[in-house]
Scaffold this motif. Structure first.
Motif, PDB file in Angstrom:
ATOM      1  N   ASP A 338     -14.703 -48.396 -16.590  1.00 43.82           N
ATOM      2  CA  ASP A 338     -14.016 -47.461 -17.470  1.00 43.82           C
ATOM      3  C   ASP A 338     -12.934 -46.793 -16.626  1.00 43.82           C
ATOM      4  O   ASP A 338     -13.204 -46.301 -15.522  1.00 43.82           O
ATOM      5  N   ILE A 339     -11.708 -46.760 -17.142  1.00 41.65           N
ATOM      6  CA  ILE A 339     -10.554 -46.284 -16.372  1.00 41.65           C
ATOM      7  C   ILE A 339      -9.866 -45.176 -17.166  1.00 41.65           C
ATOM      8  O   ILE A 339      -9.520 -45.365 -18.338  1.00 41.65           O
ATOM      9  N   PHE A 340      -9.688 -44.018 -16.547  1.00 41.82           N
ATOM     10  CA  PHE A 340      -9.053 -42.899 -17.250  1.00 41.82           C
ATOM     11  C   PHE A 340      -8.434 -41.942 -16.246  1.00 41.82           C
ATOM     12  O   PHE A 340      -8.726 -41.999 -15.040  1.00 41.82           O
ATOM     13  N   PRO A 341      -7.565 -41.023 -16.714  1.00 35.68           N
ATOM     14  CA  PRO A 341      -6.901 -40.105 -15.777  1.00 35.68           C
ATOM     15  C   PRO A 341      -7.907 -39.163 -15.121  1.00 35.68           C
ATOM     16  O   PRO A 341      -8.841 -38.687 -15.765  1.00 35.68           O
ATOM     17  N   TYR A 354      -2.903 -39.882 -11.696  1.00 36.26           N
ATOM     18  CA  TYR A 354      -3.929 -40.561 -10.905  1.00 36.26           C
ATOM     19  C   TYR A 354      -5.096 -40.933 -11.814  1.00 36.26           C
ATOM     20  O   TYR A 354      -5.451 -40.180 -12.725  1.00 36.26           O
ATOM     21  N   TYR A 355      -5.677 -42.104 -11.539  1.00 34.79           N
ATOM     22  CA  TYR A 355      -6.759 -42.618 -12.376  1.00 34.79           C
ATOM     23  C   TYR A 355      -8.006 -42.863 -11.540  1.00 34.79           C
ATOM     24  O   TYR A 355      -7.935 -43.097 -10.327  1.00 34.79           O
ATOM     25  N   GLY A 356      -9.141 -42.812 -12.209  1.00 34.64           N
ATOM     26  CA  GLY A 356     -10.409 -43.129 -11.588  1.00 34.64           C
ATOM     27  C   GLY A 356     -11.055 -44.311 -12.288  1.00 34.64           C
ATOM     28  O   GLY A 356     -10.823 -44.543 -13.478  1.00 34.64           O
ATOM     29  N   PHE A 357     -11.864 -45.062 -11.544  1.00 41.27           N
ATOM     30  CA  PHE A 357     -12.567 -46.235 -12.064  1.00 41.27           C
ATOM     31  C   PHE A 357     -14.072 -45.971 -11.981  1.00 41.27           C
ATOM     32  O   PHE A 357     -14.608 -45.800 -10.883  1.00 41.27           O
ATOM     33  N   ILE A 358     -14.740 -45.920 -13.130  1.00 43.90           N
ATOM     34  CA  ILE A 358     -16.186 -45.764 -13.164  1.00 43.90           C
ATOM     35  C   ILE A 358     -16.816 -47.126 -13.428  1.00 43.90           C
ATOM     36  O   ILE A 358     -16.451 -47.815 -14.391  1.00 43.90           O
ATOM     37  N   LEU A 359     -17.733 -47.504 -12.565  1.00 49.04           N
ATOM     38  CA  LEU A 359     -18.416 -48.787 -12.701  1.00 49.04           C
ATOM     39  C   LEU A 359     -19.449 -48.694 -13.812  1.00 49.04           C
ATOM     40  O   LEU A 359     -20.305 -47.805 -13.812  1.00 49.04           O
ATOM     41  N   LYS A 360     -19.368 -49.607 -14.779  1.00 46.53           N
ATOM     42  CA  LYS A 360     -20.327 -49.611 -15.872  1.00 46.53           C
ATOM     43  C   LYS A 360     -21.640 -50.225 -15.393  1.00 46.53           C
ATOM     44  O   LYS A 360     -21.655 -51.127 -14.555  1.00 46.53           O
ATOM     45  N   SER A 361     -22.739 -49.733 -15.941  1.00 47.27           N
ATOM     46  CA  SER A 361     -24.030 -50.274 -15.560  1.00 47.27           C
ATOM     47  C   SER A 361     -24.173 -51.705 -16.054  1.00 47.27           C
ATOM     48  O   SER A 361     -23.484 -52.138 -16.984  1.00 47.27           O
ATOM     49  N   ALA A 362     -25.072 -52.450 -15.407  1.00 44.05           N
ATOM     50  CA  ALA A 362     -25.215 -53.876 -15.711  1.00 44.05           C
ATOM     51  C   ALA A 362     -25.613 -54.128 -17.155  1.00 44.05           C
ATOM     52  O   ALA A 362     -25.260 -55.153 -17.745  1.00 44.05           O
ATOM     53  N   ASP A 363     -26.340 -53.188 -17.769  1.00 48.21           N
ATOM     54  CA  ASP A 363     -26.810 -53.393 -19.139  1.00 48.21           C
ATOM     55  C   ASP A 363     -25.912 -52.718 -20.177  1.00 48.21           C
ATOM     56  O   ASP A 363     -26.234 -52.686 -21.352  1.00 48.21           O
ATOM     57  N   ALA A 364     -24.772 -52.155 -19.726  1.00 41.95           N
ATOM     58  CA  ALA A 364     -23.873 -51.478 -20.665  1.00 41.95           C
ATOM     59  C   ALA A 364     -23.091 -52.502 -21.469  1.00 41.95           C
ATOM     60  O   ALA A 364     -22.847 -53.626 -21.045  1.00 41.95           O
ATOM     61  N   LYS A 365     -22.678 -52.075 -22.658  1.00 45.01           N
ATOM     62  CA  LYS A 365     -21.869 -52.948 -23.494  1.00 45.01           C
ATOM     63  C   LYS A 365     -20.482 -53.096 -22.877  1.00 45.01           C
ATOM     64  O   LYS A 365     -19.997 -52.238 -22.160  1.00 45.01           O
ATOM     65  N   ARG A 366     -19.824 -54.186 -23.199  1.00 41.25           N
ATOM     66  CA  ARG A 366     -18.514 -54.469 -22.601  1.00 41.25           C
ATOM     67  C   ARG A 366     -17.471 -53.449 -23.029  1.00 41.25           C
ATOM     68  O   ARG A 366     -16.636 -53.038 -22.230  1.00 41.25           O
ATOM     69  N   SER A 367     -17.506 -53.036 -24.275  1.00 43.87           N
ATOM     70  CA  SER A 367     -16.513 -52.071 -24.740  1.00 43.87           C
ATOM     71  C   SER A 367     -17.195 -50.741 -25.019  1.00 43.87           C
ATOM     72  O   SER A 367     -18.399 -50.674 -25.205  1.00 43.87           O
ATOM     73  N   GLY A 368     -16.390 -49.688 -25.075  1.00 48.54           N
ATOM     74  CA  GLY A 368     -16.925 -48.356 -25.296  1.00 48.54           C
ATOM     75  C   GLY A 368     -17.201 -47.680 -23.971  1.00 48.54           C
ATOM     76  O   GLY A 368     -17.518 -48.306 -22.975  1.00 48.54           O
ATOM     77  N   PRO A 369     -17.063 -46.337 -23.930  1.00 46.95           N
ATOM     78  CA  PRO A 369     -17.201 -45.611 -22.678  1.00 46.95           C
ATOM     79  C   PRO A 369     -18.636 -45.564 -22.180  1.00 46.95           C
ATOM     80  O   PRO A 369     -19.584 -45.623 -22.941  1.00 46.95           O
ATOM     81  N   THR A 370     -18.783 -45.466 -20.850  1.00 49.84           N
ATOM     82  CA  THR A 370     -20.079 -45.242 -20.250  1.00 49.84           C
ATOM     83  C   THR A 370     -20.627 -43.912 -20.744  1.00 49.84           C
ATOM     84  O   THR A 370     -19.878 -42.970 -20.996  1.00 49.84           O
TER      85      THR A 370
END
Length: 475
Positions: A338-341, A354-370
């Motif tokens: 998930d990428i956002f300011p 500036y943006y940050g990258f949050i790693l989605k959990s392995a079982d999270a859906k591909r779309s939609g925010p963590t």
């Protein structure tokens, strides 16, 4: 309550090392320029970013405040305010909401007439956004959810870029983690910091009167609320609680209540990670469930892989915790972000965010925010070590600039990380992989090979990114 210049004394105090700027060295005196205002800027420009609101609540005319905030890549101007300025009952908005004498409202009586400023703005329900929890149950028991926004349509070239923001000022010290830098402690970054609370009083009438500013200190920093001893009066709700951070006017909370008890501070909803992500959802800012591919090979797919489910006791020094270049044909994509300011300063445009990258959990859906309530795992970009690693501790190394994704959406873009006073861009390679192993990747589209060939190279100024030096976020 005053309207003067911010105290030029150093309000920084001793920051925990996790909050130091990445150019700070442990063996050198601590930098003192993270908190404070750049004295070369117009010390009164914040007055232009605050608006006075009037509204009817259960038949009575009330007064409040709102303020512009510089949200990059938004299609609307964003005015933040207290939700109780917008709601007068469960799932019911106040009536006759107005922004009084908005100095940015433009009006043309004829095509030849110059634009005039200073018109009232009628606010309609379709322009309003309110935290769902407060909208359903609007009362002081839900004070931490007492926030909302007014979204104003305006030409992109005439965007009102108000107060800046920084995610770091809304992050509380991680709990239950064993990862600590030398000299770290559990103090909140806002603990005992100098703050300003600004707004119009009910008797103030713009443009004849300007918004007032009261100075004080943050006496309590909670996960979702700040308390401060800056003086306020009834009718200032919705005004910004702000600090000078990295030289700029940076908002940290939305003022919404006076002190609950004698001796306690006035209260504001803290602009933490969860609140900012809600605001970004309202204005459609951010990308979710995206993998990062490097355009360095016409034959093989190369993307960034970060190990998921980082254990709390990790030292972040073991090789298995480092990011890898995952090569396949196309290979298995396991790392989604998930990428956002995470940071923006007043007056700057999209390419400067500036943006940050949050790693989605392995079982999270591909779309939609963590999930917003979970403790996120961030990507940390470290040019000095040529590494990308997962971390639970957000710091300046988690901030990157991705200008081309805003200027040319859908095109390759560079990920630029700060290295001292300069920027370096991410580069990935696959030169160390065995050719025979690579040939076998064609037999199984899910097979892959990993390599540690992540590096950071100088940014080439005034040159568009090429297929050999850019990453992309696939749709």
């Amino acid at each position: 309550m005053g309207n003067g210049v911010q105290d030029s004394g150093n309000p920084l105090g001793e920051l925990p090392r996790r909050y130091w700027h990445m150019s700070q060295k442990y063996d050198r005196p601590q930098r003192t320029d993270d908190f404070g205002i750049d004295l070369t800027a117009d010390v009164h420009r914040w007055e232009n970013w605050i608006v006075k609101l009037t509204f009817e609540k259960q038949g009575n005319v009330k007064h409040g405040n709102g303020f512009y905030v510089n949200v990059p890549n938004a299609t609307n101007d964003v005015v933040l305010t207290a939700a109780h300025n917008l709601v007068d009952g469960p799932q019911h908005y106040c009536s006759n909401i107005k922004i009084i004498h908005d100095r940015y409202k433009e009006k043309k009586n004829t095509e030849e007439e110059e634009e005039k400023e200073g018109e009232d703005i009628e606010v309609t329900p379709d322009m309003l956004r309110v935290c769902t929890r407060y909208f359903d149950e609007p009362n002081e028991d839900n004070a931490i959810y007492d926030y909302g926004a007014i979204l104003l349509k305006r030409d992109r070239l005439k965007r009102i870029r108000g107060f800046g923001f920084h995610i770091m000022l809304g992050l509380v010290p991680p709990r239950g983690l064993d990862v600590k830098s030398p000299g770290d402690d559990d103090k909140d970054v806002m603990h005992d910091k100098a703050v300003n609370v600004s707004g119009y009083r009910p008797e103030d009438s713009p443009p004849q009167e300007l918004p007032k500013r009261s100075e004080g200190r943050c006496v309590r920093a909670g996960d979702s609320q700040l308390q401060y001893n800056a003086q306020t009066v009834q009718g200032m709700s919705g005004g910004p609680v702000w600090v000078g951070y990295r030289g700029k006017e940076t908002v940290v909370a939305i003022h919404n209540y006076g002190a609950a008890k004698d001796g306690e501070g006035n209260q504001g909803t803290r602009l933490n990670l969860k609140v900012w992500r809600t605001i970004f959802d309202w204005v459609g800012v951010g990308w979710y469930g995206k993998s990062l591919h490097y355009r360095g090979s016409k034959t093989y797919s190369m993307h960034l892989y970060l190990p998921p489910n980082l254990p709390p006791t990790s030292s972040l020094n073991r090789n298995e915790d480092e990011g890898r270049v995952r090569v396949g044909k196309p290979g298995q994509i396991d790392s989604l972000f998930d990428i956002f300011p995470v940071a923006m300063v007043p007056g700057c445009k999209e390419k400067d965010a500036y943006y940050g990258f949050i790693l989605k959990s392995a079982d999270a859906k591909r779309s939609g925010p963590t999930a917003k309530n979970t403790s996120p795992t961030w990507a940390r970009w470290d040019p000095s070590k040529n590494k990308v690693t997962p971390t639970k501790h957000f710091d300046a190394r988690c901030e990157v600039n991705i200008p081309q994704v805003i200027i040319q959406p859908g095109k390759p873009f560079e990920i630029q990380a700060r290295d001292g006073k300069d920027f370096k861009q991410v580069k990935m390679s696959m030169e160390l992989l065995d050719k025979e192993d690579l040939e076998l990747l064609g037999d199984d589209p899910t097979s892959y090979e990993d390599t540690s060939e992540i590096s950071f190279v100088p940014v080439k100024k005034n040159k568009a990114p090429t297929s050999a030096s850019a990453s992309e976020v696939p749709q």
